[in-house]
Scaffold this active site. Sequence first.
Site, short mmCIF file in Angstrom:
data_model
loop_
_atom_site.label_atom_id
_atom_site.label_comp_id
_atom_site.label_asym_id
_atom_site.label_seq_id
_atom_site.Cartn_x
_atom_site.Cartn_y
_atom_site.Cartn_z
N CYS A 185 0.82 -1.21 0.00
CA CYS A 185 0.00 0.00 0.00
C CYS A 185 0.84 1.25 0.00
O CYS A 185 0.33 2.35 -0.14
CB CYS A 185 -1.00 -0.01 1.14
SG CYS A 185 -0.31 0.46 2.71
N CYS A 244 -1.60 9.95 7.00
CA CYS A 244 -0.27 9.48 7.37
C CYS A 244 -0.12 9.46 8.88
O CYS A 244 0.60 8.63 9.43
CB CYS A 244 0.82 10.37 6.75
SG CYS A 244 0.58 10.68 5.01
S1 FES Z 1 0.98 9.17 1.82
FE1 FES Z 1 0.72 7.33 2.84
S2 FES Z 1 2.02 7.64 4.51
FE2 FES Z 1 1.96 9.59 3.64
#
Ligand code: FES
Lengths: 152, 388, 388
Positions: free
Chosen positions: A35, A105
């Site tokens: 992912c 995130c």
């Molecule tokens: S975009 Fe997935 S961790 Fe920052």
Amino acid sequence: MWNYSEKVMEHFLKPKNVGELEGANAIGETGSLNCGDALKLYLKVNENERIIDASFMTFGCASAVASSSALTEIIKGMTLDDAAKVTNDDIADYLGGLPKEKMHCSVMGQAALKKAIADFRGIQILEKPGEMICECFDVTDLEIIDAVKNNG
Amino acid sequence: MIYIDNNATTRVADEVIQEMLPYLEQFYGNPSSMYGFADTVNKKVQQARAQVAEFINADPGEIIFTSCGTESDNAAINAAINAFPQKKHIIATEVEHPAIRSLCFHLQDKKGYKVTFVPVDKKGRLDFDTLYKAMSDDTAIVSVMWANNETGVIFPIAEIAEKVKEKGIWFHTDAVQGAGKIPIDVKAAGVDMLSLSGHKIHAPKGIGVLYVRKGIKFSPFLIGGHQEKGRRGGTENTASIIALGKACELAKANIPLMNTQVREIRDYLETRLLDEIPATSVNGDRGNRLPNTLSIGFDAVEGESILMLMNQAGICASSGSACTSGSLDPSHVLMAMQVPFKSAHGTIRFSLSHYNTKAEMDTIVETLIPAIDRLRQMSPFWKDGKVV
Amino acid sequence: MIYIDNNATTRVADEVIQEMLPYLEQFYGNPSSMYGFADTVNKKVQQARAQVAEFINADPGEIIFTSCGTESDNAAINAAINAFPQKKHIIATEVEHPAIRSLCFHLQDKKGYKVTFVPVDKKGRLDFDTLYKAMSDDTAIVSVMWANNETGVIFPIAEIAEKVKEKGIWFHTDAVQGAGKIPIDVKAAGVDMLSLSGHKIHAPKGIGVLYVRKGIKFSPFLIGGHQEKGRRGGTENTASIIALGKACELAKANIPLMNTQVREIRDYLETRLLDEIPATSVNGDRGNRLPNTLSIGFDAVEGESILMLMNQAGICASSGSACTSGSLDPSHVLMAMQVPFKSAHGTIRFSLSHYNTKAEMDTIVETLIPAIDRLRQMSPFWKDGKVV
Ligand code: FES
Ligand SMILES: Cc1ncc(COP(=O)(O)O)c(C=O)c1O
Ligand SMILES: Cc1ncc(COP(=O)(O)O)c(C=O)c1O
Ligand code: FES
């Protein structure tokens, strides 16, 4: 480019508490290579359920790294009960904010923490590794829906 | 600053700015107006049209100025749809730019079209079998890009065009990335329509070209006034057209340079990165690539983080197509090639122009070695010098 | 040179060129890229978006940058068609610009749409009755221009929008000519979509705007990358966007000037021409016109001849819309107004900007008096000081 705060850049460029933690007794893992982001959080918890040390390993973007670094700083010294109340918003606030597309995130930090605490307490969390795919894409989907709403 | 993101956009050449400036500052008239003031502009627009035509070996009358590569791509598909309203099938590839790909999805989802997206193999090479077998009486148009923007992989356009034309089907190619890097000859290639974009060849943003072969029953996409012989409404973007003419002249002259000096520098960068950074791999067919493009994956690290560290060192590159950056997935091109996730997420695209130097490549390598190392040290998927 | 053809296109303001130049020369990065170099551009594009929004009292998120007024007009109609695929009726006016009018003909001839073209009276004023009665559940969109490009006649957009919105129908206005000459306030007017074109307000050619009210289910016309929040594909035309932002700021500041100084000079030209040249008449509602526009017919002479004689004296004007010049018929606007042929063929459009001076008007009058006289002396339709 993302409008990252100075604090985010600081924690990305000079992250605190990087690496495996010798003697860790609580480990939380979330995300996967597939992912595009993953976090492994190591905690050393004492007999009073206080976090005396924390470290992380992160695969992800700048805000994922910064969020992980921030998280370890926030929770060091906390009791597990207090740490359990830490949310991704707390992480974002600590960093002086994250771009809204990057809020997820910090969610990864919260998720790994939850798992680490469960690990210490011997609780099985019924989530497959890679669950973060969904969380990751959930946020993204919401954003898309949001964007669609905004546009029309 | 080291700018090595020329497949995203290019620096406007000084010569191009010099050429266009008078047509912003002084000669602002509409080329179609009835006064001498407009004539000056009109003559210069004609010259630009000839320069563009010369660049791709077309006739000036076959050149339609548009606002960008995306408009050219949209206009090409639109023309086919209008010419053959009863045909409801389109063939494109899985690795087209969103200007074709997203349009195809739209036609599929909203307008009752069936689209065949031709797959590619692990090196990004087309599956010709699927392409040729998909052609039928119901096919309105086949659109295959000349070269891919992410990997630089070149498709054999003349060969494909021949097969498609044999069936009497229209053939369009998106040559936005091929142009200026390898020779483009519409006559030799035998294409019906071809798209260009100015800002990829050192002209400003906001100007494009659709080549339409004489004999093709074209209907306009932007419908309005009689500009471009009724083939594209809207007041002519004179300064940018003139800029593009000059840019095409320069691009033509620079193609040999692209295939010697620029290619050598690109190869030098590639070799050093592969040699000096472990667990690194090149995406796309190395034997058949644009001379300026290098798509390279660093296992177990994430692209944006690499870009941020490079940015600290003043290096501008990209982690995929500019259009998909900001999204979380690896680009549709890397997905179509089934690049493993471990390196897809850590893919960086370097795309050079003739402004780049070998010394810049050294700086890039010397920046990347410690950068990748640092990121790997904090990666949960990297241990003892390899992916876990 | 006297340039008095500002409804066709305008001189790019020096301030605008200064503002845009660095984004051609130096800051050529893609605003969406992942490096600091792109940030500079991105911030400036955001500023421009805010300037445009401020100009028409919109929110920055409601501004979509396009390549021209024609694209904006096409995109507005396209959005309505996509939002209401089952509705097959469109309302426009007989005097719309070809960017709306030709598109409507296309939809009528090729796509099964029924279009009501609302007529105007001899003064160019809309027949509201026809408009309102034509509205039905089958109507996808009503499009009425804010002001006409040839005559300058202003339509009561707020009033029309209210009636259209009462029926739950989308309302679009082409404000390409109104903008910069009279105040435009999208909120007060209550419109759903509105088109602007940069080159009519001293920005360069090749940049336009479509305002789309928040809440409107918009689908893109140019389909491609995620630019403009997915509402318009194609790499952002950064330099021109930045230019347009500045031009909007200047235009807003200049509106009072347009309605005092420019209007006075226009009126002065009009009065002198009417007084000093016999058999001369103004086209359009003199009481409700853009302050800069004068459409004036000289009986028994032909427009192109007048333009040529003016050109000899360095005067740049036009004989109708720039888009229709080159054609032989009187423009569709003059036809719709049933302007008698004797004056329609001899119609000249003067359109001023704040760069024009009163002294220039004197030169124009002094050029035209002998010019019209000469042409009439050789006209078979003129005898003894009047039309025969
Ligand atoms: S975009 Fe997935 S961790 Fe920052
Ligand atoms: C009323 C009106 N609408 C649309 C346009 C088209 O604008 P552009 O030439 O920028 O496409 C014009 C000008 O030509 C116009 O006067
Ligand atoms: C292959 C390809 N096609 C089309 C485009 C679109 O061009 P533009 O940005 O000018 O619309 C691009 C660049 O973004 C491209 O790389
Ligand atoms: S006589 Fe010349 S256009 Fe008709």
